[in-house]
Design an enzyme around this catalytic site. Sequence first.
Site, PDB file in Angstrom:
ATOM      1  N   GLU A  81       0.779  -1.114   0.014  1.00  0.00           N
ATOM      2  CA  GLU A  81      -0.199  -0.007   0.141  1.00  0.00           C
ATOM      3  C   GLU A  81       0.955   1.313  -0.009  1.00  0.00           C
ATOM      4  O   GLU A  81       0.247   2.183  -0.103  1.00  0.00           O
ATOM      5  CB  GLU A  81      -0.898   0.056   1.279  1.00  0.00           C
ATOM      6  CG  GLU A  81      -2.131  -0.808   1.084  1.00  0.00           C
ATOM      7  CD  GLU A  81      -2.980  -1.057   2.151  1.00  0.00           C
ATOM      8  OE1 GLU A  81      -2.724  -0.600   3.242  1.00  0.00           O
ATOM      9  OE2 GLU A  81      -4.122  -1.661   1.945  1.00  0.00           O
ATOM     10  N   GLU A 112       7.307 -21.910   7.786  1.00  0.00           N
ATOM     11  CA  GLU A 112       7.945 -21.031   8.937  1.00  0.00           C
ATOM     12  C   GLU A 112       9.095 -21.680   9.483  1.00  0.00           C
ATOM     13  O   GLU A 112       9.685 -21.071  10.638  1.00  0.00           O
ATOM     14  CB  GLU A 112       6.872 -20.726   9.767  1.00  0.00           C
ATOM     15  CG  GLU A 112       6.086 -21.708  10.696  1.00  0.00           C
ATOM     16  CD  GLU A 112       5.111 -21.216  11.583  1.00  0.00           C
ATOM     17  OE1 GLU A 112       5.377 -21.424  12.921  1.00  0.00           O
ATOM     18  OE2 GLU A 112       4.335 -20.513  11.238  1.00  0.00           O
TER      19      GLU A 112
END
Length: 270
Positions: A81, A112
């Site tokens: 953004e 992960e």
Amino acid sequence: MNFTKTTEQASKYEHLEKMSVSELLSNINTEDKTVPLAVEKALPQIKQLVIKIVANMKKGGRLFYIGAGTSGRLGILDASECPPTFGVPFDMVIGLIAGGDAAIRRAVENAEDNKEQAWNDLSACMITDKDIVIGIAASGTTPYVIGGLEKCNDNNITTACITCNEGSPLAKVAKFPIEVVVGPEFITGSSRMKAGTAQKLVLNMISTATMIQLGKVKGNKMVDMQLSNDKLVDRGIKMIMEEINVDYKLAELLLNKYGSVRKAVENYKS
């Protein structure tokens, strides 16, 4: 572990399946109200990090977010953004997630748990000691994130973290730890809820305060925003109208000529 994972402690609520929709929503909202207060306690930590980010970016540094699952997705969201909102290059703020882009939409098994992969991902971006890396992990124990920050420390790259447990392994690795302790989740262990909300609030603060400090906002307006759709073009025209007191048609002509609100205003005034 020699610390308490409050994010994984039992919920204060029992028999959720027996609650009405109204009860569920009210109780979730009650828990959510506590999150901004937890963030407020971390403001001094956030302040120190923002000051460092601004200093490094003024020297050409970039900001990286690394995380897994929800934490990784939130980093990518904030990074993605920044260009449309502030008109910065797409490689100025970069979000990386364990498992690569495929993990944005669908969980990648065991991604992960790879302690080496984050450094490989960062190295592919040609990371340097001008850059800053923020590891995001609600638990503060994610190997992908911890391993990435450890390698950054070894290479004199500034490290920070956003976690929701106090005294976690991740916080001990990061040079600028941000700990937002939100307590047990409404659904036990579902850290996409309060912890995710806390992380999003902190990320909003970091990127917004940084971009304002870098001059990407004038007054209270996004003068460098990318004019990527009709709504934003119209907003830009109205910003110009307000700033230099011209009608819609002239403001539109100026925006089309100069390509941004900032350039339109500056060229008109000069």
